[in-house]
Motif scaffolding. Structure first.
Motif, PDB file in Angstrom:
ATOM      1  N   MET A 149       0.760  -1.167  -0.082  1.00 16.30           N
ATOM      2  CA  MET A 149       0.183   0.085   0.113  1.00 16.30           C
ATOM      3  C   MET A 149       0.915   1.419  -0.031  1.00 16.30           C
ATOM      4  SD  MET A 149      -2.878   1.022   2.824  1.00 16.30           S
ATOM      5  CE  MET A 149      -3.155   2.954   3.138  1.00 16.30           C
ATOM      6  N   GLU A 150       0.458   2.198  -0.801  1.00 14.24           N
ATOM      7  CA  GLU A 150       1.319   3.666  -0.762  1.00 14.24           C
ATOM      8  C   GLU A 150       0.117   4.683  -0.702  1.00 14.24           C
ATOM      9  OE1 GLU A 150       3.234   3.926  -4.638  1.00 14.24           O
ATOM     10  OE2 GLU A 150       4.529   2.271  -4.278  1.00 14.24           O
ATOM     11  N   TYR A 151       0.474   5.362   0.411  1.00 13.65           N
ATOM     12  CA  TYR A 151      -0.384   6.379   0.986  1.00 13.65           C
ATOM     13  C   TYR A 151       0.327   7.584   1.094  1.00 13.65           C
ATOM     14  CZ  TYR A 151       1.057   6.416   5.660  1.00 13.65           C
ATOM     15  OH  TYR A 151       2.071   6.422   6.783  1.00 13.65           O
ATOM     16  N   ARG A 152      -0.483   8.829   1.221  1.00 18.69           N
ATOM     17  CA  ARG A 152       0.141  10.100   1.901  1.00 18.69           C
ATOM     18  C   ARG A 152      -1.249  10.764   2.664  1.00 18.69           C
ATOM     19  NH1 ARG A 152      -1.271  14.809  -0.425  1.00 18.69           N
ATOM     20  NH2 ARG A 152      -2.198  14.501  -2.706  1.00 18.69           N
ATOM     21  N   TRP A 153      -0.635  11.673   3.574  1.00 20.67           N
ATOM     22  CA  TRP A 153      -1.778  12.192   4.352  1.00 20.67           C
ATOM     23  C   TRP A 153      -2.228  13.688   3.340  1.00 20.67           C
ATOM     24  CZ3 TRP A 153      -3.534   9.816   8.268  1.00 20.67           C
ATOM     25  CH2 TRP A 153      -2.897   8.998   8.931  1.00 20.67           C
ATOM     26  N   GLY A 154      -3.329  13.784   3.482  1.00 27.40           N
ATOM     27  CA  GLY A 154      -3.934  14.966   2.976  1.00 27.40           C
ATOM     28  C   GLY A 154      -3.628  16.201   4.056  1.00 27.40           C
ATOM     29  N   THR A 155      -4.233  17.266   3.977  1.00 20.64           N
ATOM     30  CA  THR A 155      -4.023  18.433   5.008  1.00 20.64           C
ATOM     31  C   THR A 155      -5.259  18.946   5.869  1.00 20.64           C
ATOM     32  OG1 THR A 155      -4.895  20.037   3.246  1.00 20.64           O
ATOM     33  CG2 THR A 155      -2.315  19.785   3.374  1.00 20.64           C
ATOM     34  N   VAL A 156      -6.441  18.021   5.461  1.00 19.49           N
ATOM     35  CA  VAL A 156      -7.615  18.378   6.301  1.00 19.49           C
ATOM     36  C   VAL A 156      -7.630  17.276   7.471  1.00 19.49           C
ATOM     37  CG1 VAL A 156     -10.152  18.280   5.988  1.00 19.49           C
ATOM     38  CG2 VAL A 156      -8.806  18.814   4.052  1.00 19.49           C
ATOM     39  N   THR A 157      -7.848  17.832   8.569  1.00 25.19           N
ATOM     40  CA  THR A 157      -8.441  16.989   9.775  1.00 25.19           C
ATOM     41  C   THR A 157      -9.823  17.387  10.292  1.00 25.19           C
ATOM     42  OG1 THR A 157      -7.271  18.406  11.294  1.00 25.19           O
ATOM     43  CG2 THR A 157      -6.000  16.565  10.451  1.00 25.19           C
ATOM     44  N   TRP A 158     -10.256  16.550  10.970  1.00 24.94           N
ATOM     45  CA  TRP A 158     -11.866  16.821  11.308  1.00 24.94           C
ATOM     46  C   TRP A 158     -11.847  16.507  12.974  1.00 24.94           C
ATOM     47  CZ3 TRP A 158     -15.420  17.646   7.722  1.00 24.94           C
ATOM     48  CH2 TRP A 158     -15.030  17.657   6.061  1.00 24.94           C
ATOM     49  N   ALA A 159     -13.019  17.244  13.354  1.00 27.48           N
ATOM     50  CA  ALA A 159     -13.243  16.906  14.758  1.00 27.48           C
ATOM     51  C   ALA A 159     -13.924  15.480  14.916  1.00 27.48           C
ATOM     52  CB  ALA A 159     -14.321  18.086  15.538  1.00 27.48           C
ATOM     53  N   PRO A 160     -13.623  14.619  16.063  1.00 29.74           N
ATOM     54  CA  PRO A 160     -13.063  15.211  17.254  1.00 29.74           C
ATOM     55  C   PRO A 160     -11.547  14.995  17.255  1.00 29.74           C
ATOM     56  CG  PRO A 160     -13.815  13.178  17.697  1.00 29.74           C
ATOM     57  CD  PRO A 160     -14.227  13.521  16.255  1.00 29.74           C
ATOM     58  N   ARG A 161     -10.914  14.939  15.828  1.00 30.68           N
ATOM     59  CA  ARG A 161      -9.588  14.798  16.059  1.00 30.68           C
ATOM     60  C   ARG A 161      -8.695  16.056  15.428  1.00 30.68           C
ATOM     61  NH1 ARG A 161      -7.149  10.739  18.049  1.00 30.68           N
ATOM     62  NH2 ARG A 161      -5.149  11.154  17.034  1.00 30.68           N
ATOM     63  N   LYS A 162      -9.524  16.974  15.121  1.00 30.45           N
ATOM     64  CA  LYS A 162      -8.952  18.212  14.446  1.00 30.45           C
ATOM     65  C   LYS A 162      -7.571  18.339  14.822  1.00 30.45           C
ATOM     66  CE  LYS A 162     -10.403  22.440  12.245  1.00 30.45           C
ATOM     67  NZ  LYS A 162     -10.088  21.897  10.863  1.00 30.45           N
ATOM     68  N   GLU A 163      -7.324  18.696  16.037  1.00 30.99           N
ATOM     69  CA  GLU A 163      -5.830  19.006  16.477  1.00 30.99           C
ATOM     70  C   GLU A 163      -4.914  17.889  17.043  1.00 30.99           C
ATOM     71  OE1 GLU A 163      -4.967  22.035  15.925  1.00 30.99           O
ATOM     72  OE2 GLU A 163      -7.128  22.650  15.403  1.00 30.99           O
ATOM     73  N   LYS A 164      -5.495  16.491  16.568  1.00 26.92           N
ATOM     74  CA  LYS A 164      -4.644  15.382  17.033  1.00 26.92           C
ATOM     75  C   LYS A 164      -3.942  14.781  15.974  1.00 26.92           C
ATOM     76  CE  LYS A 164      -7.165  15.292  21.257  1.00 26.92           C
ATOM     77  NZ  LYS A 164      -6.330  15.701  22.362  1.00 26.92           N
ATOM     78  N   ALA A 165      -2.828  13.886  16.286  1.00 26.29           N
ATOM     79  CA  ALA A 165      -2.178  13.266  15.144  1.00 26.29           C
ATOM     80  C   ALA A 165      -2.982  12.522  14.221  1.00 26.29           C
ATOM     81  CB  ALA A 165      -1.369  12.319  15.947  1.00 26.29           C
ATOM     82  N   ARG A 166      -2.700  12.901  13.028  1.00 23.72           N
ATOM     83  CA  ARG A 166      -3.320  12.162  11.819  1.00 23.72           C
ATOM     84  C   ARG A 166      -3.318  10.825  11.921  1.00 23.72           C
ATOM     85  NH1 ARG A 166      -0.522  16.762   9.561  1.00 23.72           N
ATOM     86  NH2 ARG A 166      -1.898  18.132   8.157  1.00 23.72           N
TER      87      ARG A 166
END
Length: 283
Positions: free
Chosen positions: A94-111
């Protein structure tokens, strides 16, 4: 008379069903003999979705195939994209990358995301109750979280009646500075029926904050692509991150099942998701 004998024999054998049979040995898994492209770049026909707030519906399009053929997981919600088939004895890439968007309740938490292997039982069987399904399934997890890519989590869930389903593995571990179990080849053998086995170099100062990166993390930084390899032999699971061997467990139960890609509050893109035949020699 013959039919009656067969029926009596079958009933007599029912109480002797083994745990392996109870966790799905009657469902014959697919064992790759050539590369199986789980993502075909066009649609998600080989999968179905499960979300805690939508069940098998995905009205917000959490999982979508992009024009370039990559899979986008928006992260908006908790649940998974689940293979319709069960699989066993494979080399997963599997090859993945993170985007830039995070959502509550983990908006400020580790991706956070994850790859659940050997998943079985009801959808939503892990992380909830009999009356209120959770987001995932009974399985063994290949964790994908900033600072902890390659951790192993044992997720024991419930069946339709609320009974505990089996999931377990054995790992060689040592304790880190804070007493957490980290994989170490040749370490103390321990049987896990729940909890986490940290990858061998996980930073003991890890914090659940967005953008966290440990000093020895082998995954790629920022929005760069990371490659995951998992060798599932049936008895064992071996995890590599960007070519680095980070974790291994043996005596794995269950030893087959579906594969689930999590959505857990962070945008993620996947450009390769395939199963290959096992090589003659494991890393």
């Amino acid at each position: 008379m013959l039919l009656r004998c067969l029926l009596l024999t079958a009933f007599a054998m029912c109480p002797a069903l083994t745990q392996a049979q109870e966790i799905g040995s009657f469902e014959r898994p697919v064992v790759p003999t050539q590369t199986i492209e789980l993502l075909n770049g066009k649609d998600l026909n080989g999968f179905y979705t499960w979300l805690t707030d939508g069940g098998h519906e995905d009205p917000r399009q959490v999982f979508t195939v992009q024009p370039d053929g990559t899979l986008r997981i928006s992260g908006d919600g908790f649940g998974g994209l689940i293979t319709r088939q069960s699989y066993s004895k494979y080399h997963l890439v599997m090859e993945y990358r993170w985007g830039t968007v995070t959502w509550a309740p983990r908006k400020e938490k580790a991706r956070d995301g994850g790859l659940l292997l050997h998943a079985y039982g009801p959808d939503g069987g892990f992380g909830g109750t009999k009356d209120k399904p959770g987001p995932w399934m009974t399985s063994i997890e290949f964790q994908i979280i900033e600072g902890g890519v390659g951790d192993i989590l044992v997720l024991q869930g419930l069946d339709e009646k609320g009974n505990r389903l089996e999931a377990a593995c054995t790992a060689e571990v040592q304790k880190d500075r804070d007493g957490e179990n980290c994989w170490k080849a040749g370490g103390d053998k321990q049987r896990f029926t729940k909890g986490r086995i940290n990858w061998f170099g996980r930073d003991p100062d890890w914090k659940d904050t967005v953008g966290f990166r440990g000093k020895d993390d082998p995954d790629s930084p920022g929005q760069e692509w990371t490659r995951l390899d998992c060798y599932a032999t049936g008895d064992s699971l071996t995890y590599l991150v960007n070519g680095t061997l980070v974790n291994r467990v043996t005596e794995v139960t269950p030893n087959r099942g579906k594969i689930l890609l999590q959505t857990e509050g962070a945008e993620m893109f996947v450009r390769k998701f395939e199963l290959r035949p096992l090589p003659e020699k494991l890393p």
